[in-house]
Scaffold this active site. Structure first.
Site, PDB file in Angstrom:
ATOM      1  N   LYS A   1      31.935  31.862  -6.737  1.00 12.59           N
ATOM      2  CA  LYS A   1      33.399  31.486  -6.114  1.00 12.59           C
ATOM      3  C   LYS A   1      34.367  32.455  -7.009  1.00 12.59           C
ATOM      4  CE  LYS A   1      32.452  28.008  -3.314  1.00 12.59           C
ATOM      5  NZ  LYS A   1      31.465  27.422  -3.839  1.00 12.59           N
TER       6      LYS A   1
ATOM      7  N   LYS B   1      21.071  32.146   3.665  1.00  9.92           N
ATOM      8  CA  LYS B   1      21.061  30.586   4.064  1.00  9.92           C
ATOM      9  C   LYS B   1      21.928  30.248   5.182  1.00  9.92           C
ATOM     10  CE  LYS B   1      24.253  28.144   1.346  1.00  9.92           C
ATOM     11  NZ  LYS B   1      24.503  26.626   1.042  1.00  9.92           N
TER      12      LYS B   1
ATOM     13  N   LYS C   1      28.295  26.621   6.200  1.00 13.33           N
ATOM     14  CA  LYS C   1      29.742  26.569   6.760  1.00 13.33           C
ATOM     15  C   LYS C   1      30.432  27.911   6.516  1.00 13.33           C
ATOM     16  CE  LYS C   1      30.185  22.650   4.818  1.00 13.33           C
ATOM     17  NZ  LYS C   1      29.391  21.459   4.802  1.00 13.33           N
TER      18      LYS C   1
HETATM   19  P1  ADP Z   1      27.351  24.517   2.905  1.00 12.02           P
HETATM   20  O1  ADP Z   1      26.638  25.436   2.126  1.00 12.02           O
HETATM   21  O2  ADP Z   1      27.435  24.729   4.178  1.00 12.02           O
HETATM   22  O3  ADP Z   1      28.914  24.454   2.380  1.00 12.02           O
HETATM   23  P2  ADP Z   1      27.193  22.193   1.357  1.00 12.02           P
HETATM   24  O4  ADP Z   1      27.194  22.991  -0.006  1.00 12.02           O
HETATM   25  O5  ADP Z   1      28.437  21.161   1.565  1.00 12.02           O
HETATM   26  O6  ADP Z   1      26.771  22.966   2.535  1.00 12.02           O
HETATM   27  O7  ADP Z   1      25.845  21.327   1.359  1.00 12.02           O
HETATM   28  C1  ADP Z   1      25.652  19.827   1.269  1.00 12.02           C
HETATM   29  C2  ADP Z   1      24.090  19.795   0.954  1.00 12.02           C
HETATM   30  O8  ADP Z   1      23.163  20.298   1.976  1.00 12.02           O
HETATM   31  C3  ADP Z   1      23.561  20.019  -0.220  1.00 12.02           C
HETATM   32  O9  ADP Z   1      22.542  19.145  -0.598  1.00 12.02           O
HETATM   33  C4  ADP Z   1      22.802  21.402   0.101  1.00 12.02           C
HETATM   34  O10 ADP Z   1      22.050  21.871  -1.147  1.00 12.02           O
HETATM   35  C5  ADP Z   1      22.396  21.176   1.429  1.00 12.02           C
HETATM   36  N1  ADP Z   1      22.386  22.404   2.284  1.00 12.02           N
HETATM   37  C6  ADP Z   1      23.274  23.197   2.558  1.00 12.02           C
HETATM   38  N2  ADP Z   1      22.922  24.331   3.158  1.00 12.02           N
HETATM   39  C7  ADP Z   1      21.527  24.136   2.856  1.00 12.02           C
HETATM   40  C8  ADP Z   1      20.612  25.156   3.650  1.00 12.02           C
HETATM   41  N3  ADP Z   1      20.781  26.296   4.373  1.00 12.02           N
HETATM   42  N4  ADP Z   1      19.354  24.934   3.366  1.00 12.02           N
HETATM   43  C9  ADP Z   1      19.081  23.921   2.755  1.00 12.02           C
HETATM   44  N5  ADP Z   1      19.898  23.029   2.264  1.00 12.02           N
HETATM   45  C10 ADP Z   1      21.260  23.080   2.489  1.00 12.02           C
END
Ligand code: ADP
Ligand code: TRP
Length: 328
Positions: free
Chosen positions: A111, A194, A197
């Protein structure tokens, strides 16, 4: 009964990565564990959302949790900011968290690199707030995706450190939990990395059929295999990873064999993938709409969840204050 806690930041809609990385485990755990789930709205402040965003997003995530199958009678769902005791524990944990170790957390470093004009203190102490969420419940297990592993290590470190400082076996070290033993990383469709969002490559549970089809048909592929049984390059392996999550074994084997004997047509693979993602998302999508139309019910669920979480949090805070030396 072992305790489970987990949360997701309300910064958008749930996508397939959230589902297979975290929410699917939540749903499976609610029957066997003493579980609670929450919406991490304080954590989402690191990105400075507007008040309207915060109000709207909490309800969106709540309706999506419910649509995915979390039953609030088995696993109360609460909004983090309704449980103010968490802030007190956050403060205590901050006193025993060191700048050097916080600066070394990969997600902080990322970040700091990608948003150099918003390297706020909340971002730095993010692991302390997350540890407060978990330790508040004296949780045994925390279902999260792979990217949260370092935050989980910090939570264990803070638990051990608190116990050592006060010479008491008080906090348990929480374990990460993954529904199929290994953490899944759901890939995006843009070739590498991965699904997320902020990566702009997410397939959302609430996406309509046409949107899913369009996103899948645009997925990055290559010119096709050039040797029998060759290893799949990342963009193709990623399509297969998602296929494995949403399709039947027969479908997976059919396309895998076609890849291995070099007869695969990526257009057919994508069409099937879009269809299977849609079949998977359609019932969830319908339920999301139903829950969203019922704001009274959503508010009731959040109020009941907050009450249960606060009862438990009050016990922890009272004990922690005593351990630290405050007169309760
Ligand atoms: P993003 O990466 O989209 O912002 P978040 O950080 O809000 O998502 O993640 C919320 C939950 O979903 C966490 O437990 C995170 O480990 C899981 N998660 C998010 N993206 C993935 C992914 N591509 N594969 C597996 N788990 C994920
Ligand atoms: N950091 C988690 C994420 O970005 C969200 C979160 C906050 C969390 N507090 C938590 C997850 C406590 C599990 C337990 O997804």
């Amino acid at each position: 009964m072992e305790r489970v806690i987990s949360g997701i930041r309300p910064t958008g809609n749930l996508h397939l990565g959230n589902y297979f990385g975290a929410v699917k485990s939540f749903v499976q755990m609610q029957d066997e564990y003493d579980s609670m789930f929450f919406i991490a709205d304080w954590h989402s402040l690191t990105t400075h959302p507007t008040p309207e965003d915060i109000r709207r997003s909490a309800r969106v995530i709540l309706s999506e949790y419910l649509a995915c199958g979390i039953d609030p009678n088995k696993a109360p769902i609460y909004i983090q900011s309704d449980v103010k005791e968490v802030l007190e524990l956050y403060l205590y944990l901050n006193m025993n968290a060191y700048l050097g170790e916080l600066e070394r957390v990969t997600s902080f470093k990322d970040k700091a690199r990608t948003q150099p004009d918003n390297v706020n203190a909340g971002l730095l102490t993010y692991p302390c707030l997350m540890a407060a969420d978990i330790l508040m419940h004296k949780a045994d297990k925390v279902p999260v995706g792979k990217d949260q592993e370092q935050n989980m290590e910090m939570a264990r470190l803070f638990a051990r450190r608190f116990n050592r400082i006060y010479n008491i076996e008080y906090f348990k070290e929480p374990e990460s939990y993954h529904f199929n033993k290994n953490a899944v990383k759901v890939p995006g469709l843009n070739g590498t990395g991965k699904m997320g969002k902020s990566e702009g490559n997410a397939l959302y549970l609430c996406d309509d059929e046409a949107t899913i089809r369009k996103k899948v048909m645009r997925a990055v592929t290559d010119a096709g295999p050039t040797q029998l049984n060759q290893e799949k390059p990342e963009p193709i392996a990623n399509l297969f990873t998602i296929l494995d999550l949403v399709s039947s074994k027969e479908t997976y084997d059919f396309f895998n064999d076609a890849y291995n004997n070099m007869t695969i047509r990526y257009g057919d693979l994508k069409k099937q993938l879009a269809e299977d993602i849609n079949a998977f998302c359609a019932p969830i999508r319908d339920k999301i709409k139903e829950y969203q139309a019922n704001t009274n019910y959503l508010d009731e669920v959040a109020a009941a969840g907050a009450e249960k979480a606060r009862q438990r949090a009050a016990v922890t805070i009272k004990e922690v204050r005593e351990i630290i030396g405050f007169l309760n």
